[in-house]
Design an enzyme around this catalytic site. Sequence first.
Site, PDB file in Angstrom:
ATOM      1  CB  CYS A  35      -0.996  -0.045   1.148  1.00  0.00           C
ATOM      2  SG  CYS A  35      -2.483   0.893   0.754  1.00  0.00           S
ATOM      3  CG  HIS A  59      -3.645  -3.508   2.992  1.00  0.00           C
ATOM      4  ND1 HIS A  59      -2.633  -3.122   3.838  1.00  0.00           N
ATOM      5  CD2 HIS A  59      -4.240  -2.364   2.582  1.00  0.00           C
ATOM      6  CE1 HIS A  59      -2.629  -1.804   3.952  1.00  0.00           C
ATOM      7  NE2 HIS A  59      -3.592  -1.321   3.197  1.00  0.00           N
ATOM      8  CD  GLU A  97      -1.538  -6.347   5.097  1.00  0.00           C
ATOM      9  OE1 GLU A  97      -1.143  -6.593   3.944  1.00  0.00           O
ATOM     10  OE2 GLU A  97      -1.642  -5.189   5.551  1.00  0.00           O
TER      11      GLU A  97
HETATM   12  N1  GLN Z   1      -2.000   6.677   2.964  1.00  0.00           N
HETATM   13  C1  GLN Z   1      -2.107   5.954   1.742  1.00  0.00           C
HETATM   14  C2  GLN Z   1      -3.467   6.133   1.087  1.00  0.00           C
HETATM   15  O1  GLN Z   1      -4.387   6.569   1.728  1.00  0.00           O
HETATM   16  C3  GLN Z   1      -1.788   4.483   1.959  1.00  0.00           C
HETATM   17  C4  GLN Z   1      -2.753   3.801   2.866  1.00  0.00           C
HETATM   18  C5  GLN Z   1      -2.261   2.470   3.351  1.00  0.00           C
HETATM   19  O2  GLN Z   1      -1.079   2.185   3.328  1.00  0.00           O
HETATM   20  N2  GLN Z   1      -3.163   1.656   3.812  1.00  0.00           N
HETATM   21  O3  GLN Z   1      -3.636   5.822  -0.065  1.00  0.00           O
END
Ligand code: GLN
Length: 539
Positions: free
Chosen positions: A379, A514, A516
Amino acid sequence: MTKYIFVTGGVLSSLGKGITAASVGTLLKHSGFDVGMLKIDPYINVDPGTMSPLEHGEVFVTKDGAETDLDIGNYERFLDASFLKTSNFTTGQVYSSVIERERAGGYLGQTIQVIPHIVGEIVNRIKQAGEEHDILVVELGGTVGDIEGLPFMEAIRQMKHDDDVAGSFFIHVTLIPYIKAAGEMKSKPTQHSVQELRRIGITPQMIIARSENALPKTFKKKLAMSCDVSTDSVVEALDAATIYDIPVTFLRQNILKPIAKELELGELAPDMEEWDSLVKKIVQPKNKTIVGFVGKYLELKEAYKSLTESLIHCGAHLDTRVAINWVDAEEIEERGAEALLGDCDSVLVAGGFGSRGVEGKIQAIEYARVNKVPYLGICLGMQLTLVEYARNVLGLEDANSIEFDENTPHPMVYLIDNFLDQSGDAQLRTHQSPMGGTLRLGEYPCDTKDGSLIQKAYSGTKTIYERHRHRYEANPAYREQLEHAGMIVTGESNGLIETVEIEGHPWFLGVQFHPEFTSRLQTPNASILAFVEASLNAE
Ligand code: GLN
């Protein structure tokens, strides 16, 4: 009709009620039942999405895009199943829907009260979660005696007599303290919390006793007698080498016998062979690898719960201890990446929100890219790979994500204001959008490129499905320039950039999703598994 197992907690919090509930669910699932799980959170927040990860731990995201309590993650990891929005609700949600209905005239002039309206809404939600399952395990957050918990206690008490309920079983998880000076275990706190439950009208049928030391037979008998349960319904829960060992230790104590008897489930013989062999590999693995875990919520490791658990799953499948070297992104800014990551076999940059530690993460990425160290960016950890590449390879000096620099001349990561959500509906998000509920959430497909690391990791699968929780997106305006310079887009979701890799690097992968959230003990996530394998094989 569904049967229900209710898990309450007494004496104090953090006794591992969630793991207990998940372990009971796992044993029943391995006995052949369709088991659902439900976590009830008595706090007033509508969802945990806006709570600080440092206070509450990780926000878990379900397949259908709900931001839930991290216990749902435990349920999925143990039961190897995807649970939906309906497997978690909070006091805030209960009250909002009752108030909404009242405003819409749904109660025809009645006075709205905790009993019957709030309690009725709770009962309906529990039953909804139980639909289509043989058994629903319900974990009630908090501790018996909490003011917030009362309406929920009342609801589960009432359900005993509900015509739609095929049977119910009450498990109470408590603590048996050991007083060193007296050399004695104490049952009094448990007795008191059982008395408190009885006062509300709930008689627990099983006591799960957390204890540092094994409970002597005579103590078990005494506890059983004073809590009015049979001796075989006192189950001890000692500190375990791994949480995944708990179902097995419960099984050894015949935990299913009283449950099966009360719920008329017949003779149960769960098949835990594969599970057991994975647990053995967690406890005594042959190999070892060190992952440099770069993050910023290091004061509370629970903030990265799903990710650290996924490393354990992958380790179990590779017979490897995945040692985590925790690296504070802000410390990298002071001491440099080499000093902190030099001893690691691989580098992992986790997701996150807000600018603290961002420059340190970028330095970690540069270190992994230049030194050809296996890298997985999740992410934010993916978004920053684009920023790093733009600054250090493309020479675009002030490249950034607009999350951190609204006026950057090179917005490698930007905000798309229109996107289609999971159900294909158009969504609008801007800088001014409220925090709660404006993220891209839940499962989306990702089309992988032939010959890519990502496709190989998923055994050649063309379209993979992973979960999301982010607001910003990689900017496709820079795609051509990046690809020309060796950073290749290898995964796409309806035109959005999902994964990037670097040509000529042995193992470098950034994923917008994600991974995970879909990792389970029995089926570890494919991209994390491939990363740990690369880490293990790194020189
Ligand atoms: N802050 C980033 C976004 O909002 C990444 C978010 C995250 O890593 N879950 O896109």
